[in-house]
Write an enzyme that holds these catalytic residues in place. Structure first.
Site, PDB file in Angstrom:
ATOM      1  CB  THR A 167     -11.409  -5.494  -4.434  1.00 15.15           C
ATOM      2  OG1 THR A 167     -11.499  -4.220  -3.813  1.00 15.15           O
ATOM      3  CG2 THR A 167     -10.014  -5.607  -5.052  1.00 15.15           C
ATOM      4  CG  ASP A 168     -14.198  -0.813  -4.435  1.00 16.07           C
ATOM      5  OD1 ASP A 168     -13.254  -1.312  -3.784  1.00 16.07           O
ATOM      6  OD2 ASP A 168     -15.061  -0.077  -3.914  1.00 16.07           O
ATOM      7  CD  GLU A 169      -8.950  -1.458  -1.514  1.00 16.77           C
ATOM      8  OE1 GLU A 169      -7.725  -1.337  -1.611  1.00 16.77           O
ATOM      9  OE2 GLU A 169      -9.547  -1.525  -0.430  1.00 16.77           O
ATOM     10  CE  LYS A 178      -8.930  -9.772  -5.003  1.00 12.79           C
ATOM     11  NZ  LYS A 178      -9.344 -11.184  -4.713  1.00 12.79           N
ATOM     12  CE1 TYR A 235      -6.966  -7.485  -1.304  1.00 14.54           C
ATOM     13  CE2 TYR A 235      -7.721  -5.221  -1.534  1.00 14.54           C
ATOM     14  CZ  TYR A 235      -7.985  -6.578  -1.529  1.00 14.54           C
ATOM     15  OH  TYR A 235      -9.260  -7.043  -1.757  1.00 14.54           O
TER      16      TYR A 235
HETATM   17  P1  NAD Z   1     -10.680 -12.586   4.506  1.00 15.22           P
HETATM   18  O1  NAD Z   1      -9.279 -12.127   4.685  1.00 15.22           O
HETATM   19  O2  NAD Z   1     -11.654 -12.418   5.601  1.00 15.22           O
HETATM   20  O3  NAD Z   1     -10.699 -14.137   4.101  1.00 15.22           O
HETATM   21  C1  NAD Z   1      -9.781 -14.692   3.209  1.00 15.22           C
HETATM   22  C2  NAD Z   1      -9.825 -16.204   3.380  1.00 15.22           C
HETATM   23  O4  NAD Z   1      -8.931 -16.786   2.427  1.00 15.22           O
HETATM   24  C3  NAD Z   1      -9.375 -16.674   4.766  1.00 15.22           C
HETATM   25  O5  NAD Z   1     -10.263 -17.640   5.262  1.00 15.22           O
HETATM   26  C4  NAD Z   1      -8.008 -17.273   4.515  1.00 15.22           C
HETATM   27  O6  NAD Z   1      -7.684 -18.326   5.403  1.00 15.22           O
HETATM   28  C5  NAD Z   1      -8.148 -17.773   3.088  1.00 15.22           C
HETATM   29  N1  NAD Z   1      -6.864 -17.880   2.385  1.00 15.22           N
HETATM   30  C6  NAD Z   1      -5.861 -16.975   2.357  1.00 15.22           C
HETATM   31  N2  NAD Z   1      -4.848 -17.433   1.598  1.00 15.22           N
HETATM   32  C7  NAD Z   1      -5.225 -18.644   1.125  1.00 15.22           C
HETATM   33  C8  NAD Z   1      -4.624 -19.606   0.286  1.00 15.22           C
HETATM   34  N3  NAD Z   1      -3.403 -19.406  -0.226  1.00 15.22           N
HETATM   35  N4  NAD Z   1      -5.286 -20.727  -0.024  1.00 15.22           N
HETATM   36  C9  NAD Z   1      -6.534 -20.951   0.509  1.00 15.22           C
HETATM   37  N5  NAD Z   1      -7.139 -20.080   1.329  1.00 15.22           N
HETATM   38  C10 NAD Z   1      -6.505 -18.938   1.629  1.00 15.22           C
HETATM   39  O7  NAD Z   1     -11.185 -11.868   3.176  1.00 15.22           O
HETATM   40  P2  NAD Z   1     -12.643 -11.376   2.785  1.00 15.22           P
HETATM   41  O8  NAD Z   1     -12.845 -10.008   3.275  1.00 15.22           O
HETATM   42  O9  NAD Z   1     -13.605 -12.430   3.114  1.00 15.22           O
HETATM   43  O10 NAD Z   1     -12.469 -11.295   1.194  1.00 15.22           O
HETATM   44  C11 NAD Z   1     -12.759 -12.414   0.363  1.00 15.22           C
HETATM   45  C12 NAD Z   1     -12.477 -12.026  -1.080  1.00 15.22           C
HETATM   46  O11 NAD Z   1     -13.299 -10.924  -1.439  1.00 15.22           O
HETATM   47  C13 NAD Z   1     -11.040 -11.571  -1.339  1.00 15.22           C
HETATM   48  O12 NAD Z   1     -10.647 -12.073  -2.580  1.00 15.22           O
HETATM   49  C14 NAD Z   1     -11.127 -10.060  -1.355  1.00 15.22           C
HETATM   50  O13 NAD Z   1     -10.121  -9.518  -2.191  1.00 15.22           O
HETATM   51  C15 NAD Z   1     -12.499  -9.859  -1.935  1.00 15.22           C
HETATM   52  N6  NAD Z   1     -13.191  -8.614  -1.544  1.00 15.22           N
HETATM   53  C16 NAD Z   1     -13.293  -8.260  -0.226  1.00 15.22           C
HETATM   54  C17 NAD Z   1     -14.012  -7.109   0.125  1.00 15.22           C
HETATM   55  C18 NAD Z   1     -14.183  -6.693   1.564  1.00 15.22           C
HETATM   56  O14 NAD Z   1     -14.695  -5.600   1.819  1.00 15.22           O
HETATM   57  N7  NAD Z   1     -13.792  -7.494   2.543  1.00 15.22           N
HETATM   58  C19 NAD Z   1     -14.610  -6.332  -0.873  1.00 15.22           C
HETATM   59  C20 NAD Z   1     -14.466  -6.721  -2.211  1.00 15.22           C
HETATM   60  C21 NAD Z   1     -13.770  -7.867  -2.531  1.00 15.22           C
HETATM   61  O1  DAU Z   2     -13.003  -1.624  -1.286  1.00 12.96           O
HETATM   62  C1  DAU Z   2     -12.991  -3.009  -1.086  1.00 12.96           C
HETATM   63  C2  DAU Z   2     -11.912  -3.352  -0.085  1.00 12.96           C
HETATM   64  O2  DAU Z   2     -12.415  -2.975   1.200  1.00 12.96           O
HETATM   65  C3  DAU Z   2     -11.546  -4.832  -0.100  1.00 12.96           C
HETATM   66  O3  DAU Z   2     -10.977  -5.160  -1.339  1.00 12.96           O
HETATM   67  C4  DAU Z   2     -10.548  -5.146   1.015  1.00 12.96           C
HETATM   68  O4  DAU Z   2     -10.297  -6.549   1.067  1.00 12.96           O
HETATM   69  C5  DAU Z   2     -11.162  -4.710   2.341  1.00 12.96           C
HETATM   70  O5  DAU Z   2     -10.243  -4.912   3.379  1.00 12.96           O
HETATM   71  C6  DAU Z   2     -11.550  -3.234   2.277  1.00 12.96           C
HETATM   72  O6  DAU Z   2     -10.373  -2.411   2.164  1.00 12.96           O
HETATM   73  P1  DAU Z   2     -10.246  -1.024   2.938  1.00 12.96           P
HETATM   74  O7  DAU Z   2      -8.824  -0.658   3.031  1.00 12.96           O
HETATM   75  O8  DAU Z   2     -11.171  -0.008   2.357  1.00 12.96           O
HETATM   76  O9  DAU Z   2     -10.874  -1.480   4.365  1.00 12.96           O
HETATM   77  P2  DAU Z   2     -10.467  -1.072   5.853  1.00 12.96           P
HETATM   78  O10 DAU Z   2     -11.571  -1.531   6.729  1.00 12.96           O
HETATM   79  O11 DAU Z   2      -9.084  -1.508   6.175  1.00 12.96           O
HETATM   80  O12 DAU Z   2     -10.495   0.514   5.796  1.00 12.96           O
HETATM   81  C7  DAU Z   2     -11.685   1.216   5.473  1.00 12.96           C
HETATM   82  C8  DAU Z   2     -11.362   2.689   5.525  1.00 12.96           C
HETATM   83  O13 DAU Z   2     -11.140   3.047   6.900  1.00 12.96           O
HETATM   84  C9  DAU Z   2     -10.106   3.071   4.782  1.00 12.96           C
HETATM   85  O14 DAU Z   2     -10.286   4.363   4.222  1.00 12.96           O
HETATM   86  C10 DAU Z   2      -9.045   3.118   5.860  1.00 12.96           C
HETATM   87  C11 DAU Z   2      -9.817   3.576   7.088  1.00 12.96           C
HETATM   88  N1  DAU Z   2      -9.325   3.060   8.381  1.00 12.96           N
HETATM   89  C12 DAU Z   2      -9.082   1.736   8.509  1.00 12.96           C
HETATM   90  C13 DAU Z   2      -8.630   1.212   9.717  1.00 12.96           C
HETATM   91  C14 DAU Z   2      -8.333  -0.256   9.861  1.00 12.96           C
HETATM   92  C15 DAU Z   2      -9.163   3.933   9.445  1.00 12.96           C
HETATM   93  O15 DAU Z   2      -9.412   5.151   9.329  1.00 12.96           O
HETATM   94  N2  DAU Z   2      -8.719   3.431  10.636  1.00 12.96           N
HETATM   95  C16 DAU Z   2      -8.417   2.100  10.812  1.00 12.96           C
HETATM   96  O16 DAU Z   2      -7.980   1.715  11.923  1.00 12.96           O
END
Ligand code: NAD
Ligand code: DAU
Length: 363
Positions: free
Chosen positions: A140-142, A170, A166
């Protein structure tokens, strides 16, 4: 070596989109290992439930015996690690699961992948020069921390400065992956992507949460002043970037993935409301914007993320297919058309989370 890949976390949001696209495109067999935590949902995979190229296994990336067995049995040409605890707010309430899965789990997975790689090299030392196997770690970019308004976007050389449990977990996993390349020669690739949105997004995250709350006449909770900036990428574009890096990325390198779509949270939700006003207007004739409610800020909330994806574009020729405007429209349409999926994920445990996080104010 087979044309099989092992995907972890393939029942989650991004993983399931990746597996669906891979299998539908006929790119080979996917062994899909997922623990099925609250975020994992087999319904995401219902379109390929019976497909001969998809084998789902419920299990933990930290279960070394299981990983060893899967690698020995299926001899995958790649492992793609999506599995993680992924929600920042949950990591603030309880970081332990994040350390267990994202750090310890990734370590255990890497250990078994290293043993598998060693066995391949032992059988044929020549492969070291042109590895037919790779481990791709999805990050992730975080991990780069937060940006000021005028700072340049994150590049692959930006120093890591994670601010939440988190992102720290990562970052730790990214460092392990890097170390396994430098120390043991494991053929690894890492991608660091910005915020995704699209189909199958679990509604604890900003976009699907507000989309569903809007339709249900509930408040749309905006943390703090809503001026925090995220860089949004349609999930299918993230999946295409991962495929491209897997195919052509330079081993040991990291690639930033993003769509040059920086937006303040409040603007994102206003856009979402406008599309809903058009596609499914409120019965009282008012706009969904009326439901926007400012709530307490997230502790340690990063102010701005922005991804510079130049390396991926220049070196590997990747480009996103969607702009934010086209992607968000497709996303809203998907949620409107998939009410049964919505109903199923928002029952049960999900309600407990919403009550805990928003102290009942958004339920
Ligand atoms: P998600 O939470 O929707 O899915 C995570 C999946 O991993 C789930 O299906 C869960 O059951 C499985 N899981 C959790 N713990 C596990 C374990 N110990 N063993 C096997 N499976 C397990 O997450 P996502 O949003 O699909 O993110 C997927 C990946 O991409 C993550 O590594 C996250 O850090 C990364 N990522 C997410 C975003 C985003 O915006 N969602 C952006 C950049 C990177
Ligand atoms: O940047 C990549 C990341 O994006 C991934 O690594 C994470 O897995 C993914 O969950 C996401 O993280 P964020 O914290 O950015 O996503 P979230 O949707 O939780 O929040 C997006 C933005 O919106 C953040 O600035 C927090 C804000 N927010 C979020 C929620 C849930 C609100 O203002 N209100 C809310 O209720």
């Amino acid at each position: 070596m087979t044309n099989t890949i092992l995907v972890t976390g393939g029942a989650g949001f991004i993983g399931s989109n990746f597996v669906l696209d891979w299998v539908k495109a006929g790119l080979g067999t996917v062994i899909n290992l997922d623990k099925l935590t609250y975020a994992g949902n087999l319904e995401n995979l219902s379109a390929i439930a019976e497909h001969p190229d998809h084998l789902f296994i419920q299990g933990d990336i930290g279960d070394r015996a299981l990983i060893a067995k899967l690698l020995a049995e299926h001899k995958p040409r790649a492992v793609i690690n999506f599995a993680a605890e992924s929600h920042v707010d949950r990591s603030i309430h309880g970081p332990e699961d994040f350390i267990q899965t994202n750090v310890v789990g990734t370590f255990n997975l890497l250990e078994e992948v290293r043993a598998y790689w060693n066995s391949l090299v032992e059988a044929n030392p020549e492969i070291k020069n042109n590895p037919p196997f790779r481990f791709l770690h999805v990050s992730t970019d975080e991990v780069y921390g937060t940006l000021g308004p005028q700072d340049p976007a994150f590049t692959e050389t930006t120093q890591y400065a994670p601010n939440s449990p988190y992102s720290a977990s990562k970052a730790a996993s990214d460092h392990l992956v890097r170390a396994y390349h430098h120390t043991y020669g494991l053929p690894v690739l890492t991608t660091n992507c910005s915020n995704n949105y699209g189909p199958y997004h679990f509604p604890e995250k900003l976009i699907p949460l507000c989309l569903l709350n809007a339709l249900n006449g509930k408040p749309l909770p905006i943390y703090g002043d809503g001026q925090q900036i995220r860089d949004w990428l349609f999930v299918k574009d993230h999946c295409s970037a991962i495929r491209r890096v897997l195919e052509a990325g330079k081993l040991g390198e990291t690639y930033n993935v993003g769509g040059w779509n920086e937006k303040a949270n409040l603007d994102v939700i206003n856009t979402l409301c406008q599309i809903l006003n058009e596609l499914q207007p409120r019965t009282d004739g008012k706009g969904y914007e009326e439901q926007i409610t400012f709530v307490e800020d997230r502790p340690g909330h990063d102010r701005r993320y922005a991804i510079d994806a130049t390396k991926l574009e220049r070196e590997l020729g990747w480009k996103p297919a969607e702009t934010f405007e086209t992607g968000i429209r497709k996303t809203v349409a998907w949620y409107l058309q998939n009410q049964q999926w919505v109903h199923n994920v928002t029952s049960g445990e999900y309600r407990n989370w919403v009550n805990k996080q928003y102290s009942g104010s958004v339920a």
